[in-house]
Write a protein that holds these residues in place. Structure first.
Motif, short mmCIF file in Angstrom:
data_model
loop_
_atom_site.label_atom_id
_atom_site.label_comp_id
_atom_site.label_asym_id
_atom_site.label_seq_id
_atom_site.Cartn_x
_atom_site.Cartn_y
_atom_site.Cartn_z
N LYS A 29 -76.00 44.95 18.14
CA LYS A 29 -75.20 46.13 17.80
C LYS A 29 -74.30 46.54 18.97
O LYS A 29 -73.16 46.98 18.76
N ALA A 30 -74.80 46.37 20.20
CA ALA A 30 -73.97 46.67 21.38
C ALA A 30 -72.75 45.76 21.43
O ALA A 30 -71.66 46.19 21.82
N VAL A 31 -72.92 44.51 21.03
CA VAL A 31 -71.80 43.57 21.00
C VAL A 31 -70.81 43.97 19.91
O VAL A 31 -69.59 43.94 20.09
N GLU A 32 -71.34 44.37 18.75
CA GLU A 32 -70.48 44.74 17.61
C GLU A 32 -69.66 45.99 17.90
O GLU A 32 -68.63 46.22 17.27
N ASN A 33 -70.13 46.83 18.81
CA ASN A 33 -69.39 48.04 19.17
C ASN A 33 -68.35 47.78 20.26
O ASN A 33 -67.61 48.69 20.63
N SER A 34 -68.29 46.55 20.75
CA SER A 34 -67.34 46.21 21.81
C SER A 34 -66.04 45.71 21.21
O SER A 34 -65.97 45.32 20.05
N SER A 35 -64.98 45.72 22.01
CA SER A 35 -63.70 45.18 21.55
C SER A 35 -63.82 43.67 21.36
O SER A 35 -64.71 43.01 21.90
N THR A 36 -62.89 43.12 20.60
CA THR A 36 -62.99 41.74 20.12
C THR A 36 -62.51 40.71 21.15
O THR A 36 -61.55 40.96 21.88
N ALA A 37 -63.19 39.58 21.18
CA ALA A 37 -62.78 38.43 22.00
C ALA A 37 -62.70 37.20 21.10
O ALA A 37 -63.55 37.00 20.22
N ILE A 38 -61.69 36.37 21.32
CA ILE A 38 -61.46 35.18 20.51
C ILE A 38 -61.35 33.95 21.40
O ILE A 38 -60.76 34.01 22.48
N GLY A 39 -61.91 32.84 20.95
CA GLY A 39 -61.77 31.57 21.64
C GLY A 39 -61.32 30.50 20.66
O GLY A 39 -61.90 30.38 19.57
N LEU A 40 -60.29 29.74 21.02
CA LEU A 40 -59.78 28.68 20.16
C LEU A 40 -59.81 27.35 20.91
O LEU A 40 -59.37 27.27 22.05
N CYS A 41 -60.31 26.33 20.23
CA CYS A 41 -60.40 25.00 20.79
C CYS A 41 -59.25 24.17 20.21
O CYS A 41 -59.31 23.75 19.05
N VAL A 46 -58.58 24.86 25.71
CA VAL A 46 -59.26 26.03 25.14
C VAL A 46 -58.54 27.28 25.62
O VAL A 46 -58.16 27.39 26.78
N VAL A 47 -58.36 28.25 24.70
CA VAL A 47 -57.70 29.51 25.02
C VAL A 47 -58.62 30.67 24.66
O VAL A 47 -59.21 30.68 23.58
N VAL A 157 -79.21 32.17 20.87
CA VAL A 157 -78.70 31.08 20.04
C VAL A 157 -77.38 30.59 20.61
O VAL A 157 -76.45 31.38 20.86
N ALA A 158 -77.26 29.29 20.85
CA ALA A 158 -76.06 28.70 21.42
C ALA A 158 -75.52 27.64 20.46
O ALA A 158 -76.24 26.69 20.11
N LEU A 159 -74.26 27.80 20.04
CA LEU A 159 -73.65 26.88 19.09
C LEU A 159 -72.26 26.48 19.56
O LEU A 159 -71.59 27.23 20.27
N GLY A 160 -71.84 25.29 19.17
CA GLY A 160 -70.50 24.81 19.48
C GLY A 160 -69.54 25.17 18.36
O GLY A 160 -69.90 25.13 17.18
N PHE A 161 -68.30 25.51 18.72
CA PHE A 161 -67.30 25.94 17.73
C PHE A 161 -65.95 25.30 18.01
O PHE A 161 -65.63 24.96 19.15
N TYR A 162 -65.13 25.20 16.95
CA TYR A 162 -63.71 24.89 17.10
C TYR A 162 -62.93 26.19 17.32
O TYR A 162 -61.93 26.21 18.03
N GLY A 163 -63.39 27.26 16.68
CA GLY A 163 -62.80 28.57 16.86
C GLY A 163 -63.88 29.61 16.69
O GLY A 163 -64.73 29.49 15.81
N CYS A 164 -63.87 30.63 17.54
CA CYS A 164 -64.97 31.59 17.53
C CYS A 164 -64.43 32.98 17.84
O CYS A 164 -63.40 33.14 18.51
N ALA A 165 -65.13 34.01 17.36
CA ALA A 165 -64.79 35.40 17.66
C ALA A 165 -66.08 36.19 17.84
O ALA A 165 -67.06 35.96 17.13
N ILE A 166 -66.09 37.10 18.80
CA ILE A 166 -67.23 37.96 19.04
C ILE A 166 -66.72 39.39 19.24
O ILE A 166 -65.56 39.60 19.60
N GLY A 167 -67.57 40.37 18.97
CA GLY A 167 -67.16 41.74 19.13
C GLY A 167 -66.98 42.46 17.80
O GLY A 167 -67.39 41.97 16.74
N LYS A 168 -66.32 43.58 17.85
CA LYS A 168 -66.22 44.49 16.71
C LYS A 168 -65.51 43.87 15.51
O LYS A 168 -65.92 44.02 14.37
N GLY A 169 -64.41 43.19 15.75
CA GLY A 169 -63.62 42.64 14.64
C GLY A 169 -63.83 41.17 14.41
O GLY A 169 -62.91 40.48 13.95
#
Length: 249
Positions: A29-41, A46-47, A157-169
């Motif tokens: 829930k603490a992560v969900e209340n944070s602003s969003t971060a995006i990672g693209l492979c 990677v950006v 939990v650790a997973l590999g992604f092509y594109g990922c987002a964490i945070g509120k949005g």
């Protein structure tokens, strides 16, 4: 949630009758209340892109960063409690240093991800410590193996992604990411797409709060080193997004 978890949320080692660990859920829930971060492979690297809400006009631009470097070849972006993220990054740097001292080689990203996930899990196993209220994305680029992107959640939990987002949005961002052809996209294209997702899809304009884009990349252009995206390139991406908005209007 506190009413449901009363008596079962005092320690991270206590299971509720239905098999839930409430302190780990609170960390999420603490992560969900944070602003969003995006990672693209992308095909050439990677950006990372982060939405940083400007809470005061007196804040200095670029401070309180949420992207970090581990050595020169690995980048980390965090969402959640910033202090918790810095602590995990500190451990990541120590792991990388120990690996290099022992093997005389840089640590592979999958090895670092595995060790960090174990480190995060330790904080869910004892009564006298609490889980990290932080999620992080880890990225690297290698000429032979190509780009790699992993995500570690507060439950380790650790997973590999092509594109990922964490945070509120993250849900809205993931929907937009799934529409992109990442295997055909360059990092410069990804900078524009991340700016578009964060500015148009994720950022809640009704709050009437300004935002700052923080971006970093690790790609061919940086010769496999994690660096901040040049400010000029971010400004061009912002203007591109605003231009698209004007055309739609």
């Amino acid at each position: 949630m506190s009413g449901i978890g009363t008596g079962y949320d005092l320690y991270p080692t206590t299971f509720s009758p239905d098999g839930r660990i409430f302190q780990v859920e609170y960390a999420h829930k603490a992560v969900e209340n944070s602003s969003t971060a995006i990672g693209l492979c992308c095909k050439d690297g990677v950006v990372f892109g982060i939405e940083k809400i400007i809470l005061s006009k007196m804040l200095v631009e670029g401070t309180n960063r949420r992207v970090f470097s581990v050595g020169e070849h690995i980048g980390i972006a965090t969402a959640g409690l910033t202090a918790d993220g810095r602590r995990i990054v500190q451990n990541a740097r120590q792991e990388a240093k120990n690996y290099e001292n022992f093997t005389s080689d840089i640590i592979p990203i999958h090895v670092l991800t595995e060790r960090l996930s174990i480190y995060v899990q330790v904080f869910t196993l004892y009564n006298y410590i609490r889980p990290f209220g932080c999620s992080l994305m880890i990225g690297s680029y290698d000429e032979e193996k190509g780009p790699s992107l992993y995500c570690i959640e507060p439950d380790s939990v650790a997973l590999g992604f092509y594109g990922c987002a964490i945070g509120k949005g993250k849900q809205e961002a993931k929907t937009e990411i799934s529409k992109l052809k990442l295997s055909e996209m360059t990092c410069k294209d990804a900078v524009k797409e991340i700016a578009k997702i964060l500015m148009k899809t994720v950022h809640d304009e009704t709050k009437e709060k300004e935002m700052e884009l923080e971006m970093s990349w690790i790609c061919k252009e940086t010769k496999g080193k994690h660096k901040l995206v040049p400010k000029k390139l971010i400004e061009e991406a912002v203007e591109w997004v605003k231009g698209q908005e004007n055309e739609e209007d």
